[in-house]
Design a protein around this motif. Structure first.
Motif, PDB file in Angstrom:
ATOM      1  N   ILE A 223       0.922  -1.150  -0.042  1.00 16.45           N
ATOM      2  CA  ILE A 223       0.173   0.038   0.161  1.00 16.45           C
ATOM      3  C   ILE A 223       0.951   1.238  -0.028  1.00 16.45           C
ATOM      4  N   PRO A 224       0.759   1.904  -1.147  1.00 13.30           N
ATOM      5  CA  PRO A 224       1.511   3.392  -1.182  1.00 13.30           C
ATOM      6  C   PRO A 224       1.195   4.161   0.056  1.00 13.30           C
ATOM      7  N   ASP A 225       2.292   5.083   0.602  1.00  9.40           N
ATOM      8  CA  ASP A 225       1.879   5.981   1.721  1.00  9.40           C
ATOM      9  C   ASP A 225       1.997   7.294   0.742  1.00  9.40           C
ATOM     10  N   PRO A 226       1.420   8.086   1.114  1.00  3.56           N
ATOM     11  CA  PRO A 226       1.407   9.535   0.543  1.00  3.56           C
ATOM     12  C   PRO A 226       2.559  10.500   1.477  1.00  3.56           C
ATOM     13  N   THR A 227       2.818  11.493   0.748  1.00  3.92           N
ATOM     14  CA  THR A 227       3.716  12.382   1.195  1.00  3.92           C
ATOM     15  C   THR A 227       3.322  13.517   0.998  1.00  3.92           C
ATOM     16  N   LEU A 228       3.109  14.277   2.313  1.00  2.00           N
ATOM     17  CA  LEU A 228       2.449  15.668   2.537  1.00  2.00           C
ATOM     18  C   LEU A 228       3.663  16.529   2.841  1.00  2.00           C
ATOM     19  N   SER A 229       3.494  17.465   1.723  1.00  2.00           N
ATOM     20  CA  SER A 229       4.732  18.820   1.806  1.00  2.00           C
ATOM     21  C   SER A 229       3.934  19.815   2.060  1.00  2.00           C
ATOM     22  N   LEU A 230       4.596  20.758   2.837  1.00  2.00           N
ATOM     23  CA  LEU A 230       4.075  22.292   3.198  1.00  2.00           C
ATOM     24  C   LEU A 230       5.508  23.130   2.803  1.00  2.00           C
ATOM     25  N   THR A 231       5.037  24.069   1.883  1.00  2.00           N
ATOM     26  CA  THR A 231       6.176  25.260   1.372  1.00  2.00           C
ATOM     27  C   THR A 231       5.774  26.555   1.743  1.00  2.00           C
ATOM     28  N   GLY A 232       6.742  27.508   2.211  1.00  3.84           N
ATOM     29  CA  GLY A 232       6.279  28.814   2.114  1.00  3.84           C
ATOM     30  C   GLY A 232       7.477  29.840   2.005  1.00  3.84           C
ATOM     31  N   GLY A 233       7.131  31.107   1.727  1.00  3.46           N
ATOM     32  CA  GLY A 233       8.507  31.794   1.221  1.00  3.46           C
ATOM     33  C   GLY A 233       8.055  33.011   0.465  1.00  3.46           C
ATOM     34  N   SER A 248       1.238  20.470  -0.678  1.00  3.44           N
ATOM     35  CA  SER A 248       1.320  19.553  -1.963  1.00  3.44           C
ATOM     36  C   SER A 248       1.133  18.141  -1.428  1.00  3.44           C
ATOM     37  N   VAL A 249       0.488  17.051  -2.011  1.00  6.28           N
ATOM     38  CA  VAL A 249       0.484  15.693  -1.578  1.00  6.28           C
ATOM     39  C   VAL A 249       1.131  14.816  -2.796  1.00  6.28           C
ATOM     40  N   SER A 250       1.834  13.965  -2.669  1.00  4.31           N
ATOM     41  CA  SER A 250       2.241  13.043  -3.649  1.00  4.31           C
ATOM     42  C   SER A 250       2.002  11.489  -3.349  1.00  4.31           C
ATOM     43  N   ILE A 251       1.811  10.554  -4.085  1.00  4.12           N
ATOM     44  CA  ILE A 251       1.566   9.126  -3.595  1.00  4.12           C
ATOM     45  C   ILE A 251       2.421   8.255  -4.907  1.00  4.12           C
ATOM     46  N   PRO A 252       2.953   7.586  -4.658  1.00  3.94           N
ATOM     47  CA  PRO A 252       3.558   6.654  -5.705  1.00  3.94           C
ATOM     48  C   PRO A 252       2.437   5.526  -6.194  1.00  3.94           C
ATOM     49  N   LEU A 253       2.773   5.289  -7.252  1.00  2.00           N
ATOM     50  CA  LEU A 253       1.678   4.491  -8.287  1.00  2.00           C
ATOM     51  C   LEU A 253       2.452   3.016  -8.166  1.00  2.00           C
ATOM     52  N   PRO A 254       1.792   2.107  -7.673  1.00  2.00           N
ATOM     53  CA  PRO A 254       2.346   0.758  -7.958  1.00  2.00           C
ATOM     54  C   PRO A 254       2.073  -0.004  -8.904  1.00  2.00           C
ATOM     55  N   VAL A 255       2.391   0.404  -9.962  1.00  2.24           N
ATOM     56  CA  VAL A 255       2.148  -0.232 -11.374  1.00  2.24           C
ATOM     57  C   VAL A 255       3.310  -1.133 -12.132  1.00  2.24           C
ATOM     58  N   LEU A 256       4.481  -0.846 -11.518  1.00  2.00           N
ATOM     59  CA  LEU A 256       5.366  -1.413 -12.189  1.00  2.00           C
ATOM     60  C   LEU A 256       5.747  -2.682 -11.202  1.00  2.00           C
ATOM     61  N   ASN A 257       5.817  -2.292  -9.918  1.00  2.13           N
ATOM     62  CA  ASN A 257       6.095  -3.495  -8.866  1.00  2.13           C
ATOM     63  C   ASN A 257       5.015  -3.461  -7.840  1.00  2.13           C
ATOM     64  N   THR A 258       3.974  -4.536  -7.922  1.00  2.00           N
ATOM     65  CA  THR A 258       2.790  -4.570  -7.112  1.00  2.00           C
ATOM     66  C   THR A 258       3.161  -4.845  -5.715  1.00  2.00           C
ATOM     67  N   GLY A 259       4.337  -5.542  -5.736  1.00  2.00           N
ATOM     68  CA  GLY A 259       4.650  -6.350  -4.111  1.00  2.00           C
ATOM     69  C   GLY A 259       3.756  -7.477  -3.883  1.00  2.00           C
TER      70      GLY A 259
END
Length: 387
Positions: A223-233, A248-259
Motif C-alpha cells: 500500500i503506497p504511503d502519501p507524502t504531505l509537503s508544506l512550502t512557504g516563502g 502538496s500531496v504526492s503518492i507513488p503508483l504501484p504499477v511496475l512493482n505491485t509487491g
C-alpha cells in the motif's frame, strides 16, 4: 552452573544475539519515516526564496506490523537464549558424570592393580615353598602386566573425560563434585511439562508468529504511503514582494512493482513455520516418551544391581583370596573369578553413570532441567553442583 553460564562463550554469544533482537525490536517500533527539509532560492526576473517540509504518512499500519514482527523475533531470541543455557548445562552435567565415572573407574583400577601386585608377590612366595607350580606363578605375572595395561587405559579415559569437561566449562571448577553415591531421583520427582510449554516449541511458535507478522508487513508494504509537503516563502518581482504558501500531496503508483510476489513469499514462509511447529510437537512428544522409558529401564537396572550380590565387590575379593590361600581353588580359577568380579564392578559403575546421564536427558526432554538445578522439582532430591 551459574558460574559456567557466565563464563561460557556459547551463552555469551546467545546473550549478544538476544541483545541484538531487543535492539531490532526497539528499531521496529520507531516511526517509519523522517521529515525532509528543503530550501530553494532563485535569482532571475523573479527572485524566489522558499522553505519546505515534507513527511510521508504511514496510513496503512506499516509501523504496527513491523512492531509485531519485532516482538515475535524478540520472543524467539529469548527462547533461543534459554535453550542455549539449557544445552550447555546438559552437556556439562553429562560430561561431569562421565568424568566422575572415569575417576571412580580409575580408582577401582588402582585397587585392581594393588590386588594383582599383592597376588604376584604371594605367588612368588608360594612358588619358593612349592605350594604352586611355575606355570601358575607365570599366570600371576601375566595378570599383573594386564592390570598395568588396563590401568593405563583407565587413566587415559579419565584424562579425556576431564578434557571434554574443560572444553565446556573452562577452568571454572578445578575441584569437581563427586558423583552422588545414592541412586538418581525417581521419575515422579520431576513431572514433564506439557509439550506446548517446552522451550523448543515456544521458540518455534515465536518464529511462526514472526512469519505471520512478516505477511502483514509485506501486505502493508504494497500500500503506497502519501507524502504531505508544506512550502512557504516570498517571491519578489520588481518592486512587488508576495508571500507564498503551498501544500502538496504526492503518492507513488504501484504499477511496475505491485509487491504481490513478496506477499506470496512471506505467506509460504509462514506456512513452513506452521509446519515446523507441528513437526516439533511430534518430535518432542516422542522424545519425552523415549527419555522416560530409557531412564525407567536404566534406573531399575541400577537399583537391582545395588541390591544384588553383584555389588559386593570387596567381600568377593576377600573371599577369593582366602580360598586361594587355603588351596581350595586353583590360581587360574582365582584369576578368572577375580577378573569377573572386577569387570562386574566396573560395569556397575558405568551403569550408574549412564543412569545419571539418562536422568539429565530426561530432564532436558521434560523441560525441567533448569527447575531441577534451582531446586524447584516436585519432592525430589536435588544435586548441588556449584560450590
Amino acid at each position: 552452573m551459574r558460574r559456567i553460564w557466565q563464563a561460557s562463550p556459547e551463552v555469551q554469544a546467545a546473550r549478544a544475539d538476544l541483545d541484538a533482537a531487543q535492539a531490532r525490536a526497539r528499531a521496529a517500533a520507531q516511526p517509519l519515516y523522517n521529515p525532509s527539509l528543503s530550501l530553494d532560492a532563485e535569482n532571475a526576473d523573479v527572485n524566489r526564496r522558499t522553505a519546505g517540509i515534507s513527511l510521508p504518512l504511514d496510513l496503512s499500519g506499516k509501523r504496527r506490523a513491523r512492531t509485531s514482527q519485532g516482538e515475535a523475533d524478540l520472543l524467539a531470541a529469548e527462547a533461543g537464549y534459554n535453550l542455549r543455557r539449557r544445552d550447555v548445562a546438559t552437556r556439562w552435567l553429562k560430561a561431569w558424570s562421565t568424568a566422575a565415572l572415569a575417576a571412580r573407574q580409575s580408582e577401582l583400577g588402582q585397587r585392581r592393580l594393588a590386588l594383582m601386585q599383592r597376588f604376584d608377590d604371594l605367588a612368588a612366595q608360594r612358588l619358593k615353598v612349592g605350594d604352586i607350580s611355575s606355570p601358575e606363578r607365570d599366570l600371576a605375572g601375566l595378570a599383573l602386566g594386564e592390570a598395568q595395561v588396563q590401568q593405563a587405559t583407565l587413566a587415559s579415559n579419565e584424562a579425556a573425560a576431564r578434557a571434554a569437561l574443560l572444553a565446556i566449562s573452562g577452568d571454572q571448577l578445578t575441584a569437581l563434585p563427586p558423583l552422588p553415591k545414592g541412586l538418581s531421583p525417581a521419575l515422579e520427582s520431576a513431572a514433564p511439562l506439557p509439550v506446548d510449554e517446552l522451550p523448543e516449541l515456544r521458540q518455534a511458535r515465536a518464529r511462526q508468529a514472526s512469519a505471520e507478522a512478516g505477511v502483514q508487513v509485506a501486505r502493508r508494504a504494497r500500500i503506497p504511503d502519501p507524502t504531505l509537503s508544506l512550502t512557504g516563502g516570498q517571491v519578489r518581482s520588481g518592486p512587488r514582494t508576495d508571500q507564498v504558501i503551498g501544500v502538496s500531496v504526492s503518492i507513488p503508483l504501484p504499477v511496475l512493482n505491485t509487491g504481490r510476489a513478496e506477499v506470496d513469499a512471506a505467506r509460504a514462509e509462514a506456512d513452513a513455520a506452521a509446519a515446523d511447529v507441528r513437526s516439533r510437537q511430534f518430535v518432542l512428544r516422542a522424545g519425552q516418551q523415549e527419555a522416560q522409558a530409557r531412564y525407567a529401564a536404566l534406573r531399575g537396572a541400577a537399583e537391582a544391581f545395588r541390591t544384588g550380590r553383584a555389588a559386593a565387590f570387596e567381600d568377593r575379593t576377600a573371599l577369593l583370596e582366602k580360598l586361594w590361600r587355603a588351596g581350595e581353588i586353583s590360581t587360574s580359577d582365582y584369576l578368572v573369578q577375580l577378573k569377573q568380579s572386577l569387570d562386574t564392578a566396573l560395569s556397575g559403575q558405568e551403569l550408574e553413570s549412564q543412569t545419571w546421564q539418562t536422568w539429565f536427558d530426561y530432564l532436558t526432554a521434560a523441560g525441567r532441567l533448569t527447575d531441577w538445578l534451582d531446586g524447584r522439582t516436585q519432592n525430589g532430591p536435588n544435586l548441588e553442583v556449584s560450590r
